[in-house]
Design a protein around this motif. Structure first.
Motif, PDB file in Angstrom:
ATOM      1  N   LEU A  43       0.809  -1.220   0.000  1.00 29.38           N
ATOM      2  CA  LEU A  43       0.000   0.000   0.000  1.00 29.38           C
ATOM      3  C   LEU A  43       0.842   1.270   0.000  1.00 29.38           C
ATOM      4  O   LEU A  43       0.329   2.346  -0.338  1.00 29.38           O
ATOM      5  CB  LEU A  43      -0.934   0.006   1.212  1.00 29.38           C
ATOM      6  N   TYR A  79       2.960   1.946  -2.081  1.00 29.56           N
ATOM      7  CA  TYR A  79       3.089   2.328  -3.488  1.00 29.56           C
ATOM      8  C   TYR A  79       1.747   2.732  -4.094  1.00 29.56           C
ATOM      9  O   TYR A  79       1.683   3.094  -5.268  1.00 29.56           O
ATOM     10  CB  TYR A  79       3.673   1.161  -4.298  1.00 29.56           C
ATOM     11  N   TRP A  80       0.666   2.640  -3.290  1.00 24.70           N
ATOM     12  CA  TRP A  80      -0.670   2.938  -3.801  1.00 24.70           C
ATOM     13  C   TRP A  80      -1.032   4.374  -3.424  1.00 24.70           C
ATOM     14  O   TRP A  80      -0.972   4.751  -2.261  1.00 24.70           O
ATOM     15  CB  TRP A  80      -1.679   1.962  -3.211  1.00 24.70           C
ATOM     16  N   SER A  82      -6.092   3.612   3.246  1.00 26.20           N
ATOM     17  CA  SER A  82      -5.090   2.569   3.502  1.00 26.20           C
ATOM     18  C   SER A  82      -5.337   1.902   4.851  1.00 26.20           C
ATOM     19  O   SER A  82      -5.239   0.682   4.987  1.00 26.20           O
ATOM     20  CB  SER A  82      -3.684   3.164   3.455  1.00 26.20           C
ATOM     21  N   ALA A 119     -10.720   0.679  -3.274  1.00 26.02           N
ATOM     22  CA  ALA A 119      -9.829   0.880  -4.422  1.00 26.02           C
ATOM     23  C   ALA A 119     -10.507   1.718  -5.498  1.00 26.02           C
ATOM     24  O   ALA A 119      -9.891   2.624  -6.101  1.00 26.02           O
ATOM     25  CB  ALA A 119      -9.401  -0.475  -4.988  1.00 26.02           C
ATOM     26  N   THR A 140     -10.633   5.309  -4.483  1.00 26.57           N
ATOM     27  CA  THR A 140      -9.322   5.958  -4.617  1.00 26.57           C
ATOM     28  C   THR A 140      -9.027   6.355  -6.062  1.00 26.57           C
ATOM     29  O   THR A 140      -8.527   7.436  -6.342  1.00 26.57           O
ATOM     30  CB  THR A 140      -8.217   4.988  -4.119  1.00 26.57           C
TER      31      THR A 140
END
Length: 285
Positions: free
Chosen positions: A227, A229-230, A237, A280, A283
């Motif tokens: 996460l 890198y997300w 998160s 997701a 986001t």
């Protein structure tokens, strides 16, 4: 039914709340010289964090004494220290939630001090005081002789544990540490909570329990590393990590009780997948 000792619980909570007020005074002083920098990748550690650690120790000690004063534990064999200190008995199961409530309340609401300012400090005091009261009372009734009372106390403790987990996971993901530090902090946050949720009794120190808690910690740490890198807000998160944590704990609890079947697996799997997909999608959009 044995009643909680509010004459001991309320002074303990008052001491913690007063300690948090001292922490706020220290945090509001921009010229506070009592700081240390461990690494360029970690934030400056101020004396406020030392006070928080001391408050966590104080509330853990108080929770331990409250638990051991319960009639059901007066003649029970608890965890003993090795060597010459073997006469000292401890109940670490009752340390986890009180100490993490203090740490999580401060760490989470501290993130909003820039936008909420003084309101963030008030929310910390309220959240910490209420959650500590609920936790200590629930831990008292968790030792009750009536199965229905113990079940209600168990559910209450689980709700507090998941709230604390969300606060800790979100605070860690907000900080954007290097992956090695994120992994270490997630392990430190998730393993004790997993132990608290999976332990069947105060004397439950089985090897399978240790393995289960470590598996939960490792999976959460790997998920947190991914996460990082997300490009998701820290609250998203934190919610994702909480969903994974909830699904794993649910499966392990059903496995312990012998009720883990295909239906339970599908329910937990679909719930976790639905939460992750929704977050997701939110986001990305």
């Amino acid at each position: 039914m044995n009643k909680p000792r509010f004459d001991r619980i309320l002074p303990l909570i008052s001491l913690v709340v007063l300690g948090l007020m001292v922490v706020f005074l220290l945090e509001s002083n921009p010229d506070n010289p009592l700081v240390a920098r461990i690494s360029d990748d970690l934030p400056v550690v101020s004396v406020a964090w030392v006070v928080i650690a001391l408050l966590a120790i104080v509330v853990s000690t108080g929770a331990d004494l409250l638990a051991r004063a319960h009639p059901r534990l007066e003649h029970s064999s608890l965890l003993t220290l090795p060597g010459r200190l073997r006469r000292i008995e401890l109940a670490p199961l009752f340390w986890v939630l009180p100490s993490t409530v203090v740490i999580a309340s401060f760490a989470f609401f501290r993130l909003f001090r820039g936008s909420l300012q003084g309101l963030a400090f008030i929310l910390v005091l309220l959240a910490c005081g209420i959650l500590l009261t609920v936790t200590l009372v629930a831990q008292h009734y968790a030792l009750d002789r009536e199965p229905e009372v113990r079940e209600k106390a168990r559910i209450t403790s689980q709700v507090v544990a998941y709230l604390v987990g969300f606060g800790l996971f979100s605070a860690i993901m907000y900080s954007h540490y290097r992956i090695i530090f994120t992994i270490a902090l997630i392990l430190l946050a998730s393993v004790p909570l997993a132990y608290r949720l999976l332990a069947r009794s105060v004397n439950d120190h089985r090897r399978p329990l240790t393995i289960s808690t470590m598996v939960v910690g490792v999976v959460l740490a790997e998920a947190a590393a991914i996460l990082t890198y997300w490009p998701a807000p820290f609250l998203v998160s934190g919610t994702m990590l909480l969903a994974i944590f909830y699904v794993m704990i649910g499966m392990l609890q059903h496995s312990q009780a012998g009720t883990l079947d295909r239906r339970v697996g599908w329910e937990l799997g679909l719930l976790g997948t639905l939460v992750l997909v929704v977050l997701a999608a939110a986001t990305i959009w």
